[in-house]
Scaffold this active site. Sequence first.
Site, PDB file in Angstrom:
ATOM      1  N   LYS A 205       0.836  -1.209   0.000  1.00 22.52           N
ATOM      2  CA  LYS A 205       0.000   0.000   0.000  1.00 22.52           C
ATOM      3  C   LYS A 205       0.871   1.260   0.000  1.00 22.52           C
ATOM      4  O   LYS A 205       2.083   1.180   0.164  1.00 22.52           O
ATOM      5  CB  LYS A 205      -0.947  -0.018   1.187  1.00 22.52           C
ATOM      6  CG  LYS A 205      -1.539  -1.374   1.509  1.00 22.52           C
ATOM      7  CD  LYS A 205      -2.322  -2.036   0.378  1.00 22.52           C
ATOM      8  CE  LYS A 205      -2.795  -3.422   0.830  1.00 22.52           C
ATOM      9  NZ  LYS A 205      -3.598  -4.129  -0.146  1.00 22.52           N
TER      10      LYS A 205
HETATM   11  C1  LIG Z   1      -4.463  -5.209   0.704  1.00 21.39           C
HETATM   12  C2  LIG Z   1      -5.926  -5.153   0.595  1.00 21.39           C
HETATM   13  C3  LIG Z   1      -6.763  -5.570   1.645  1.00 21.39           C
HETATM   14  C4  LIG Z   1      -6.240  -6.247   2.869  1.00 21.39           C
HETATM   15  O1  LIG Z   1      -5.273  -5.569   3.556  1.00 21.39           O
HETATM   16  P1  LIG Z   1      -4.230  -6.381   4.466  1.00 21.39           P
HETATM   17  O2  LIG Z   1      -3.583  -5.266   5.221  1.00 21.39           O
HETATM   18  O3  LIG Z   1      -3.309  -7.099   3.542  1.00 21.39           O
HETATM   19  O4  LIG Z   1      -5.002  -7.279   5.348  1.00 21.39           O
HETATM   20  C5  LIG Z   1      -8.121  -5.425   1.499  1.00 21.39           C
HETATM   21  N1  LIG Z   1      -8.655  -4.927   0.374  1.00 21.39           N
HETATM   22  C6  LIG Z   1      -7.900  -4.521  -0.656  1.00 21.39           C
HETATM   23  C7  LIG Z   1      -8.550  -3.948  -1.872  1.00 21.39           C
HETATM   24  C8  LIG Z   1      -6.514  -4.648  -0.596  1.00 21.39           C
HETATM   25  O5  LIG Z   1      -5.772  -4.285  -1.635  1.00 21.39           O
END
Ligand SMILES: *Cc1c(COP(=O)(O)O)cnc(C)c1O
Length: 425
Positions: A205
């Site tokens: 992210k």
């Molecule tokens: C990465 C992601 C998640 C989950 O996040 P984590 O921190 O990996 O649990 C949920 N939704 C979307 C669209 C993502 O890209």
Amino acid sequence: MCAMLAIDGGKPVRPTMLRAGFHGSAEINDHEIESVLEVLRAKRLFRFLAEGAEASKVALIERWYCERLGRKYALAVNGGTSALIAALFGVDVGPGDEVIIPAYTYVATAAAVIAAGAVPVIAEIDASLNMDPADLEAKITPYTKAVMPVHMRGVPARMDEIMAVAREHNLIVVEDVAQSNGGTYKGKPLGTLGLVGCFSFQQYKVITSGEGGLVATDDETVYDRARMQHDCAARFWEGSADHPRYPFVISGENYRLSELSAALVWAQRERLDPILARCRAVKRRIVEGLKDVPGLQLQDVPDPEGDCGITFAFFVPEAALARRFAAALKAENIACGTVYDNTIPDRHIYSHWPFMMSGLAEDRRAPWKNPFYKGDVQGYSPTQCPKSLDYLGRAIMIFIDQFFTLEDADTIVEGVRKVAQALIR
Ligand SMILES: *Cc1c(COP(=O)(O)O)cnc(C)c1O
């Protein structure tokens, strides 16, 4: 006459591969390292230790997000998926309910719905590569309780239309902002359009502490329920197991965020807007250079101003052509990929969510086996969203990071134009 493609032995538009990497973690600086060391030196690793709880790093990022988003409540948790689950418990989604999610999202969106005990219902995406509001409406049943728009790859979903459908049908809106931290829609931060917004700080992210997440809302009850789900001792830290403000208790599953992770996010928050500013400038330049290429349809970005700019996507007329296009563009030394290629199990596409396509049917925890559930969903099929597979199969995506220069943007324009001239007739 067009230039010979590199894939056919011609000269590539650039000598080395242009490839985006991670955003937040690519340039962790001394200030961020110092912030983590501070926590270690203080030996204060747990947020809720009585001493210093108000000034804990977790509390700091919560307050910062409240301010940034203009929301009353923020709850930091240990992951984006935890944020989604806490939010679903927050809005009281549970057994018997259906929740509509888009066909193109990270597998965790679907997993969170199942973790809350509800039945995921998959809606088609459109040329925005995000939820199609018309199909959202078509998928509503008497059991639909919530909708989870996802802002994929930095691009805002069609929130005006989605909110209108939600209002008309009395649906709760839980936004998944995991991939678009810092983006906006018509001037409002993503994650503040629905009743609740969910963020992730996982390494892929925009800003990251490896793992981490956050829930934001203006609704006190939603916040309190999410907080209980995120910590089964939520009541006790306040000094009373039967706080008069809360008329209910839920058991909770402990998704608390470590002070170490919070310290990194706290320091790294300063880079969020600068990273996005650089990506946005590059993307604007690419879009400007490619908006009128015959045969190419650019991704329909609902609010270009609010786009995080971390990806650039376009469609070609056919899936087979998309695969040839992507291979040719890579040979020009521009990293890219088709979004859907049935030889690659991409976990962002519903047809590759294994627990939805197979295993769940055998599992006694399959949410439709719950006696509270009265709807029609009994399982899922890889072909149930043909329109989404068509868009994804024809889409080519280029990832952008903050190290791309405007000259890099120009080379992308040059490479895409060169390949389009050769392959699209
Ligand atoms: C990465 C992601 C998640 C989950 O996040 P984590 O921190 O990996 O649990 C949920 N939704 C979307 C669209 C993502 O890209």
